[in-house]
Write a protein that holds these residues in place. Structure first.
Motif, PDB file in Angstrom:
ATOM      1  N   THR A  66       0.841  -1.007  -0.101  1.00  0.00           N
ATOM      2  CA  THR A  66      -0.160  -0.106  -0.118  1.00  0.00           C
ATOM      3  C   THR A  66       0.812   1.199   0.047  1.00  0.00           C
ATOM      4  O   THR A  66       1.963   1.215   0.817  1.00  0.00           O
ATOM      5  N   GLY A  68       0.958   5.739  -0.490  1.00  0.00           N
ATOM      6  CA  GLY A  68       0.223   6.933  -0.691  1.00  0.00           C
ATOM      7  C   GLY A  68       0.644   7.894  -1.750  1.00  0.00           C
ATOM      8  O   GLY A  68       0.208   7.390  -2.911  1.00  0.00           O
ATOM      9  N   SER A  69       1.689   8.862  -1.839  1.00  0.00           N
ATOM     10  CA  SER A  69       1.862   9.402  -3.040  1.00  0.00           C
ATOM     11  C   SER A  69       3.382   9.171  -3.233  1.00  0.00           C
ATOM     12  O   SER A  69       3.862   9.978  -4.095  1.00  0.00           O
ATOM     13  N   GLY A  70       3.820   8.363  -2.666  1.00  0.00           N
ATOM     14  CA  GLY A  70       5.459   7.958  -3.350  1.00  0.00           C
ATOM     15  C   GLY A  70       6.265   8.695  -2.989  1.00  0.00           C
ATOM     16  O   GLY A  70       7.508   8.871  -3.656  1.00  0.00           O
ATOM     17  N   SER A  71       6.568   9.755  -1.756  1.00  0.00           N
ATOM     18  CA  SER A  71       7.403  10.769  -1.625  1.00  0.00           C
ATOM     19  C   SER A  71       8.610  10.320  -0.708  1.00  0.00           C
ATOM     20  O   SER A  71       9.234  10.946  -0.219  1.00  0.00           O
ATOM     21  N   ASN A  72       8.361   8.840  -0.293  1.00  0.00           N
ATOM     22  CA  ASN A  72       9.390   8.219   0.696  1.00  0.00           C
ATOM     23  C   ASN A  72       9.776   6.978   0.086  1.00  0.00           C
ATOM     24  O   ASN A  72      10.258   6.174   0.967  1.00  0.00           O
ATOM     25  N   PRO A 134       5.620  16.590   2.214  1.00  0.00           N
ATOM     26  CA  PRO A 134       4.906  16.113   1.078  1.00  0.00           C
ATOM     27  C   PRO A 134       4.345  14.634   1.518  1.00  0.00           C
ATOM     28  O   PRO A 134       4.785  14.111   2.541  1.00  0.00           O
ATOM     29  N   THR A 136       0.777  11.590   2.067  1.00  0.00           N
ATOM     30  CA  THR A 136      -0.550  11.561   2.679  1.00  0.00           C
ATOM     31  C   THR A 136      -0.799  11.418   4.103  1.00  0.00           C
ATOM     32  O   THR A 136       0.285  11.176   4.742  1.00  0.00           O
ATOM     33  N   ALA A 139       0.265   8.089   5.587  1.00  0.00           N
ATOM     34  CA  ALA A 139       1.698   7.543   5.576  1.00  0.00           C
ATOM     35  C   ALA A 139       2.376   8.363   6.625  1.00  0.00           C
ATOM     36  O   ALA A 139       3.500   7.902   7.110  1.00  0.00           O
ATOM     37  N   GLN A 143       6.360   6.603   9.151  1.00  0.00           N
ATOM     38  CA  GLN A 143       7.700   7.040   9.603  1.00  0.00           C
ATOM     39  C   GLN A 143       7.756   8.035  10.899  1.00  0.00           C
ATOM     40  O   GLN A 143       8.621   8.932  11.063  1.00  0.00           O
ATOM     41  N   ILE A 145       6.413  11.230  10.738  1.00  0.00           N
ATOM     42  CA  ILE A 145       6.934  12.426  10.105  1.00  0.00           C
ATOM     43  C   ILE A 145       7.171  13.428  11.201  1.00  0.00           C
ATOM     44  O   ILE A 145       6.317  13.555  12.196  1.00  0.00           O
ATOM     45  N   GLY A 146       8.212  14.158  10.996  1.00  0.00           N
ATOM     46  CA  GLY A 146       8.819  15.284  11.972  1.00  0.00           C
ATOM     47  C   GLY A 146       9.473  16.060  11.184  1.00  0.00           C
ATOM     48  O   GLY A 146      10.159  16.199  10.242  1.00  0.00           O
ATOM     49  N   ILE A 196      -3.355   1.703   6.544  1.00  0.00           N
ATOM     50  CA  ILE A 196      -3.989   2.662   7.420  1.00  0.00           C
ATOM     51  C   ILE A 196      -5.245   3.380   6.637  1.00  0.00           C
ATOM     52  O   ILE A 196      -4.882   3.779   5.598  1.00  0.00           O
ATOM     53  N   ARG A 240      11.487  25.921   4.530  1.00  0.00           N
ATOM     54  CA  ARG A 240      11.493  24.873   3.554  1.00  0.00           C
ATOM     55  C   ARG A 240      11.632  25.089   2.024  1.00  0.00           C
ATOM     56  O   ARG A 240      12.410  24.548   1.384  1.00  0.00           O
ATOM     57  N   GLY A 254      13.304  13.827  -0.514  1.00  0.00           N
ATOM     58  CA  GLY A 254      13.707  14.467   0.780  1.00  0.00           C
ATOM     59  C   GLY A 254      14.919  14.030   1.216  1.00  0.00           C
ATOM     60  O   GLY A 254      15.840  13.546   0.565  1.00  0.00           O
ATOM     61  N   GLU A 365      12.453   4.183   1.502  1.00  0.00           N
ATOM     62  CA  GLU A 365      12.499   2.810   1.362  1.00  0.00           C
ATOM     63  C   GLU A 365      12.710   2.445  -0.089  1.00  0.00           C
ATOM     64  O   GLU A 365      11.884   3.062  -0.896  1.00  0.00           O
TER      65      GLU A 365
HETATM   66  C1  LIG Z   1      11.038  17.058  -0.787  1.00  0.00           C
HETATM   67  C2  LIG Z   1      10.730  16.355   0.764  1.00  0.00           C
HETATM   68  C3  LIG Z   1      10.684  16.576   2.014  1.00  0.00           C
HETATM   69  C4  LIG Z   1      10.354  15.830   2.821  1.00  0.00           C
HETATM   70  N1  LIG Z   1      10.494  16.139   4.076  1.00  0.00           N
HETATM   71  C5  LIG Z   1      10.158  15.579   5.221  1.00  0.00           C
HETATM   72  C6  LIG Z   1      10.120  15.923   6.798  1.00  0.00           C
HETATM   73  O1  LIG Z   1      10.529  16.994   6.733  1.00  0.00           O
HETATM   74  N2  LIG Z   1       9.993  14.982   7.551  1.00  0.00           N
HETATM   75  C7  LIG Z   1       9.830  13.629   7.353  1.00  0.00           C
HETATM   76  O2  LIG Z   1       9.237  12.857   8.214  1.00  0.00           O
HETATM   77  N3  LIG Z   1       9.482  13.423   5.919  1.00  0.00           N
HETATM   78  C8  LIG Z   1       9.828  14.139   5.122  1.00  0.00           C
HETATM   79  N4  LIG Z   1       9.642  13.700   3.693  1.00  0.00           N
HETATM   80  C9  LIG Z   1       9.568  12.333   3.653  1.00  0.00           C
HETATM   81  C10 LIG Z   1       7.930  12.014   3.072  1.00  0.00           C
HETATM   82  O3  LIG Z   1       7.342  13.126   2.813  1.00  0.00           O
HETATM   83  C11 LIG Z   1       7.063  11.096   4.259  1.00  0.00           C
HETATM   84  O4  LIG Z   1       7.628  10.226   4.481  1.00  0.00           O
HETATM   85  C12 LIG Z   1       5.598  11.220   3.865  1.00  0.00           C
HETATM   86  O5  LIG Z   1       4.885  10.955   4.889  1.00  0.00           O
HETATM   87  C13 LIG Z   1       5.442  10.015   2.863  1.00  0.00           C
HETATM   88  O6  LIG Z   1       3.784   9.965   2.266  1.00  0.00           O
HETATM   89  P1  LIG Z   1       3.540   9.418   1.302  1.00  0.00           P
HETATM   90  O7  LIG Z   1       2.100   9.327   1.186  1.00  0.00           O
HETATM   91  O8  LIG Z   1       4.337   9.886  -0.021  1.00  0.00           O
HETATM   92  O9  LIG Z   1       4.255   7.991   1.340  1.00  0.00           O
HETATM   93  P2  LIG Z   1       4.574   6.834   0.424  1.00  0.00           P
HETATM   94  O10 LIG Z   1       6.036   7.166   0.053  1.00  0.00           O
HETATM   95  O11 LIG Z   1       3.857   6.393  -0.564  1.00  0.00           O
HETATM   96  O12 LIG Z   1       4.776   5.484   1.450  1.00  0.00           O
HETATM   97  C14 LIG Z   1       5.944   5.633   2.500  1.00  0.00           C
HETATM   98  C15 LIG Z   1       5.776   4.273   3.415  1.00  0.00           C
HETATM   99  O13 LIG Z   1       4.400   4.108   4.013  1.00  0.00           O
HETATM  100  C16 LIG Z   1       3.595   3.185   3.587  1.00  0.00           C
HETATM  101  N5  LIG Z   1       2.379   3.657   3.409  1.00  0.00           N
HETATM  102  C17 LIG Z   1       1.832   4.680   2.788  1.00  0.00           C
HETATM  103  N6  LIG Z   1       0.546   4.714   3.026  1.00  0.00           N
HETATM  104  C18 LIG Z   1       0.032   3.922   3.648  1.00  0.00           C
HETATM  105  C19 LIG Z   1      -1.141   3.527   4.376  1.00  0.00           C
HETATM  106  N7  LIG Z   1      -2.250   4.304   4.052  1.00  0.00           N
HETATM  107  N8  LIG Z   1      -1.220   2.516   5.133  1.00  0.00           N
HETATM  108  C20 LIG Z   1      -0.019   1.570   5.303  1.00  0.00           C
HETATM  109  N9  LIG Z   1       0.940   1.843   4.848  1.00  0.00           N
HETATM  110  C21 LIG Z   1       1.251   2.868   4.185  1.00  0.00           C
HETATM  111  C22 LIG Z   1       4.176   2.732   2.443  1.00  0.00           C
HETATM  112  O14 LIG Z   1       4.189   1.367   2.139  1.00  0.00           O
HETATM  113  C23 LIG Z   1       5.719   3.263   2.661  1.00  0.00           C
HETATM  114  O15 LIG Z   1       6.424   1.965   3.232  1.00  0.00           O
HETATM  115  C24 LIG Z   1      10.246  14.517   2.549  1.00  0.00           C
HETATM  116  C25 LIG Z   1       9.967  14.018   1.278  1.00  0.00           C
HETATM  117  C26 LIG Z   1      10.399  14.994   0.181  1.00  0.00           C
HETATM  118  C27 LIG Z   1      10.266  14.602  -1.120  1.00  0.00           C
END
Ligand SMILES: Cc1cc2nc3c(=O)[nH]c(=O)nc-3n(C[C@H](O)[C@H](O)[C@H](O)COP(=O)(O)OP(=O)(O)OC[C@H]3O[C@@H](n4cnc5c(N)ncnc54)[C@H](O)[C@@H]3O)c2cc1C
Length: 368
Positions: A66, A68-72, A134, A136, A139, A143, A145-146, A196, A240, A254, A365
């Protein structure tokens, strides 16, 4: 643009009424824009669709991831032989309110920063320092987020998830999430088990605490504006934007490394060789090292990368580079595949290890 060969005919063959896409490029589902092809992908907007997708994958004995928007996340070049579920479950609902706080349930598929904006508009505080991260809402707990002294575990009451092991919906209280620095059970012991669907946040109506971070303090000093939740959000966004690339324009995930934690003994050895680690440097927004309450030390990964000689490193061999304003951000400027990104990473981690005997830990990851 979606890269799909979906058609009603394929839908019949797949034996489902769902819009399951086949042969999708995973580059479209990672802000690093690398990776192979997934066999199947589906976007789910409701809990029923989620269960249907899960059951469909089970009937075909396919693994599921699963996102969200692929930013991690970064996809392997080999792609994925399974089903990717893109969580698009929306919702923003007030559950309760009293004189000092308000509690909201947020759908996992909501854009995180939109939620921060909404809560700031409601004059609620608790997540304003997490502005512009960035991704959802779903997500966010994965991790924990902080940024700028806040993390989502400080306001999160509970997580509502589909438990794939028990095939049922569950509520997981904050204390059961095993939150740590950029970590939770969803990323470690129970990785892949829970999908989630929503998170519940309890936000405060009390006045916001003064910022502790030098670059945010400098913003308030320069602008000479009063502190409020809304001005703090503006400050975080401004800082930022100055430091970080916009993932919709520049391929990146990120910060690529989390700050490593080392023992007091290890720290002592490093300070002997590199005594300047303890000195604050002009233009460096944070100290290079923090002593933790348990006597260990957290070392700035950006500092290690810089000391190892990789400031603004641009590597033509791999098509990867570091963002000049923030050494921790890997940029894919012309990489063709994930193998090249890993080669680039190795150049940096090997050198840092050679100099400091510290293993840098990747924050995004590599999947699957
Ligand atoms: C420019 C930039 C700046 C950033 N700054 C920060 C920062 O300041 N602090 C910080 O903590 N992070 C930061 N990040 C990392 C990122 O934004 C976060 O980790 C964010 O929460 C990822 O969200 P996503 O929806 O893109 O998750 P995804 O990248 O899609 O998924 C991340 C992980 O979560 C899991 N996942 C996603 N959705 C679900 C769900 N609904 N249920 C169960 N598992 C799920 C996925 O399987 C994967 O393991 C940054 C990223 C970028 C590109």
């Amino acid at each position: 643009m979606q890269y799909t060969i979906f058609s009603p005919l394929i839908n019949d063959i797949l034996n489902t009424s769902m819009n399951i896409l086949q042969g999708v490029s995973l580059k479209l589902y990672s802000t690093m824009r690398l990776g192979g092809i997934t066999e199947y992908l589906v976007c789910v907007k409701t809990r029923d669709e989620l269960v249907e997708a899960e059951k469909w994958a089970e009937s075909k004995q396919l693994p599921v991831i699963t996102i969200g928007s692929g930013s991690n996340i970064i996809w392997r070049d080999e792609g994925y032989k399974g089903l990717i579920i893109v969580n698009k479950i929306r919702g923003f609902k007030k559950l309760s309110e009293d004189e000092t706080s308000a509690t909201y349930q947020v759908g996992a598929g909501e854009n995180w920063d939109n939620i921060v904006a909404k809560t700031v508009d409601l004059e609620l505080q608790g997540i304003e320092c997490l502005s512009l991260i960035p991704g959802t809402a779903g997500a966010a707990p994965v991790q924990n987020i902080g940024a700028y002294g806040q993390d989502v575990s400080q306001t999160l009451v509970s997580v509502e998830a589909y438990d794939r092991m028990e095939a049922s919906f569950v509520n997981i209280a904050n204390e059961q999430c095993n939150f740590g620095y950029r970590s939770s059970r969803f990323k470690t012991t129970d990785k892949g088990r829970f999908i989630i669907c929503s998170i519940t946040l309890k936000l405060s109506k009390l006045s916001v605490a003064p910022p502790k971070y030098a670059d945010i303090q400098a913003y308030f000093h320069d602008k000479n504006i009063a502190l409020s939740t809304s001005s703090l959000r503006k400050a975080v966004i401004a800082v930022r934007r100055r430091k970080l690339p916009d993932p919709s324009k520049v391929a990146n995930c990120g910060s690529y490394f989390s700050n490593p934690i080392i023992s007091a003994d290890h720290f002592k050895k490093i300070t002997k060789k590199y005594p300047h680690i303890k000195k604050a440097r002009p233009g460096w927004p944070q100290p290079a090292v923090w002593e933790l309450p348990d006597g260990q030390y957290k070392v700035g990964a950006g500092w290690l990368v810089e000391e190892a000689g990789f400031s603004a490193f641009r590597d033509h061999a791999t098509g990867m580079k570091l963002w000049p304003k923030q050494n921790l951000v890997f940029i894919n400027y012309k990489a063709q595949n994930t193998k090249q990104l890993v080669e680039f990473e190795q150049k940096i981690t090997d050198k840092v290890y050679e100099m400091f005997q510290i293993n840098l830990i990747r924050e995004p990851e590599i999947l699957p």
